[in-house]
Every structure is written in C-alpha cells, then in structure tokens.
Write an enzyme that holds these catalytic residues in place. Structure first.
Site, PDB file in Angstrom:
ATOM      1  N   GLY A  87      43.182  45.919  24.623  1.00 37.39           N
ATOM      2  CA  GLY A  87      42.453  45.789  26.032  1.00 37.39           C
ATOM      3  C   GLY A  87      40.978  46.685  25.803  1.00 37.39           C
ATOM      4  N   SER A  89      38.049  45.308  25.865  1.00 38.96           N
ATOM      5  CA  SER A  89      36.940  44.712  26.568  1.00 38.96           C
ATOM      6  C   SER A  89      37.376  45.248  28.335  1.00 38.96           C
ATOM      7  CB  SER A  89      36.751  43.344  26.530  1.00 38.96           C
ATOM      8  OG  SER A  89      37.999  42.623  26.875  1.00 38.96           O
ATOM      9  N   ASP A 132      44.974  43.323  32.099  1.00 40.62           N
ATOM     10  CA  ASP A 132      44.144  44.439  31.359  1.00 40.62           C
ATOM     11  C   ASP A 132      43.321  45.259  32.261  1.00 40.62           C
ATOM     12  OD1 ASP A 132      45.314  42.937  29.392  1.00 40.62           O
ATOM     13  OD2 ASP A 132      43.429  42.596  28.187  1.00 40.62           O
TER      14      ASP A 132
HETATM   15  C1  MEV Z   1      45.210  39.767  26.884  1.00 39.79           C
HETATM   16  O1  MEV Z   1      45.393  41.283  26.611  1.00 39.79           O
HETATM   17  C2  MEV Z   1      46.321  39.401  27.774  1.00 39.79           C
HETATM   18  C3  MEV Z   1      46.198  37.884  27.981  1.00 39.79           C
HETATM   19  O2  MEV Z   1      47.272  37.511  28.943  1.00 39.79           O
HETATM   20  C4  MEV Z   1      44.820  37.333  28.799  1.00 39.79           C
HETATM   21  C5  MEV Z   1      44.899  38.009  30.271  1.00 39.79           C
HETATM   22  O3  MEV Z   1      45.804  38.064  30.915  1.00 39.79           O
HETATM   23  O4  MEV Z   1      43.511  37.904  30.855  1.00 39.79           O
HETATM   24  C6  MEV Z   1      46.130  37.133  26.755  1.00 39.79           C
END
Ligand code: MEV
Length: 312
Positions: A87, A89, A132
């Site tokens: 996480g 970003s 996130d």
């Molecule tokens: C990324 O950490 C999690 C995903 O489910 C993308 C999102 O929920 O935005 C892959």
C-alpha cells in the site's frame, strides 16, 4: 512547514474482488510514508526535482483535489517498499492529502481525506477499491462490505458498487511478509483482472467465491480460530492464482512457508510484490523467505492511521 504521515497495509483477504464490491479485510502496518511540505518558490518540486505528471501522478491529482494553485516544496520519506503490495501508493496519497489540507490550514475530517485519496487512486489506476486508502487513513484493521455492520466508519459508492468501511478487531496473531523483490504496479494488474472479469462468467464466479472466503475468514478471525483463518488464506491464494495475478516467485515463497504456517497467500495486487504468512514461528518463516531469495518483514499492526506530525 507541515508533515503528515500515513501507514502502509497488508490485505488478509479479498484483494481484487473488493474492486467489484466484494468484502475484504486489511490491516495497517507500522511502516509509514511522511510528506513534508511548505510553500515553494517558483515551481512545485518533489524531493528537489521539478514536478513531473508522469512520475508523480498521485501528487498532481492530490494537488488538483485540494485546488492549490501556488508552488509547493514537497519532500517524502518512507520505510515502506514500493510496488510490494504494502500500500505504498495509498500511504503516499493519504500523507500528501493530509499535508496539503494542513498547509491550507483546513481542519479536514479523516473521512474526507479517505474519500479524496480513493478518488486519486481510482483516477491513477483506472479502477480501484477504497481498501488501501481507508486502511491507511483509519489505521488498525478494516473490514469492507456491501452491508452495513457494527463499527461502521463511512460508506462510498461508485457506479453500482457500494463499499461500507468498518473498523474490526483482530485476534492476537503473527504475520510475516515476504517481498519477492519484483516491483509490480497495481494499475496494470487491476486492469488485467478487469479484462478477464468482463470477458467471461468464470472470472465472475471466482470473484464471488473470493467474497465468500472473506466472510468465512471474518468469522474465523472473530472466533480466534487461526487454523481456519490459515486454511481460508490458502483458499484465497488459490483463487487469486486462478485470476492470473500470482507469479512463480510468489508461488515459491507461498509453498515453502506453508510448512511452518497456518496459511500463506499473496497480498495486494500480486504479479510479484509480496506474500503473507500467518504463523506461530515468525523467525523460521522469515528464514525460509530469505533462503528462497525473498525479503522478509515481520511487522506489527499499526493502531494509528494518518497522523499530522507537524503543523505550521
Ligand atoms: C491492492 O492493494 C488491492 C487491489 O484490490 C486493488 C484495489 O482494491 O484498489 C488489487
């Protein structure tokens, strides 16, 4: 000068499926990104370089959100690996927005920052869920569901999807992260799953099944049944592999760590990035990860979400 910091996260259950409105569970970790900000000179700079939209899409969008027109001087500090499914970003976006609002001397609600950060991620990635960004803002463990349950923090919808964001309590448990060392940005992986999802019903069934695993996982967590949690983590991993977001290096770490774990799975977007293991033997599991060429992180869940460290 202002400084806002925000934690990274790991997803225990439900990544990718949460983008389609399915439930998910994540927890914040004691590794953070800080954004230190002051008004700038002629042009906005980040880490002493001129702002470049291609390289810094999160900052450009965060500035747009707060409607700031004056130049800024931004410095970021991080102990979170980027592109590792932890996480980074989201933590960056949340810490930037926290600092931008503080610089404008605005007393902004956490929920507003979480909502804006979600919009920024959605824009940059082309699609996203709020998992996130809300875990980074609110800290502790977060349960997202299309239903309202106890400990509701806030709700958001986009199109036909509704996400209710809740705090949740987790039992005492030890988790180890294994970073494959492969940098895997989230956007392209979310897009790839989206193409699969739109092309056939099979992908939709897999996403539905992940949603069911998450709800069973929540129950097992509430009961403190770590064996069941581990079994469900293994099942969640298998379903993510079917969606095509695993990677041979992830498979190698997941398989090798299972001997000494309740369960292991990839965490985050996949495609490289990181896996996570629930275990009573964190040192042993960390050792296995290292021997297989990964980078282990033992971490503590963070009680604190976004935090204003310096204000004015
Ligand atoms: C990324 O950490 C999690 C995903 O489910 C993308 C999102 O929920 O935005 C892959």
């Amino acid at each position: 000068m202002v400084c806002c910091s925000a934690p990274g996260k790991v997803i225990l259950f439900g990544e990718h499926a949460v983008v389609y409105g399915k439930p998910a569970i994540a927890l914040s970790v004691n590794k953070r990104i800080s954004s230190i900000m002051s008004w700038g000179d002629k042009k906005t700079t980040i880490n002493h370089m001129e702002l470049d939209e291609e390289k810094q899409p999160f900052l450009v969008r965060a500035i747009e959100k707060t409607n700031i027109k004056k130049p800024l001087s931004v410095t970021t500090e991080s102990d979170l690996p980027s592109g590792a499914g932890m996480g980074s970003s989201a933590a960056l976006t949340v810490s930037l927005l926290g600092s931008l609002h503080a610089l404008k001397e605005e007393d902004t609600e956490n929920e507003t920052i979480a909502e804006e950060a979600f919009d920024v991620e959605y824009d940059v990635q082309g699609s996203a869920s709020p998992i996130d960004t809300s875990t980074s803002v609110h800290g502790r463990a977060i349960f997202i569901s299309d239903r309202e349950e106890k400990n509701l923090l806030w709700s958001i919808s986009k199109g036909d999807k509704l996400w209710n964001i809740h705090h949740m309590d987790l039992p005492d448990m030890k988790l180890v992260i294994g970073h494959t060392g492969i940098h895997a940005p989230t956007g392209p992986l979310v897009k790839m799953v989206g193409e699969f999802y739109n092309a056939n019903n099979f992908a939709k069934e897999v996403i539905d099944e992940i949603g069911m695993v998450v709800l069973k996982g929540k129950k097992a967590l509430n009961n403190g049944d770590l064996e069941e949690v581990g079994r469900l983590m293994n099942k969640n991993h298998k379903l993510l592999r079917i969606l095509g977001v695993s990677h041979p290096r992830l498979e190698s770490l997941v398989r090798a760590t299972r001997k000494h774990s309740y369960g292991s799975k990839l965490t985050g977007a996949g495609g490289g990035g990181a896996m996570i293991s629930l275990t009573d033997k964190p040192e042993k599991v960390a050792d296995i990860i290292e021997k297989r060429g990964g980078e282990p992180y033992t971490f503590k869940p963070s009680k604190h979400g976004m935090r204003l460290e310096e204000k004015g």
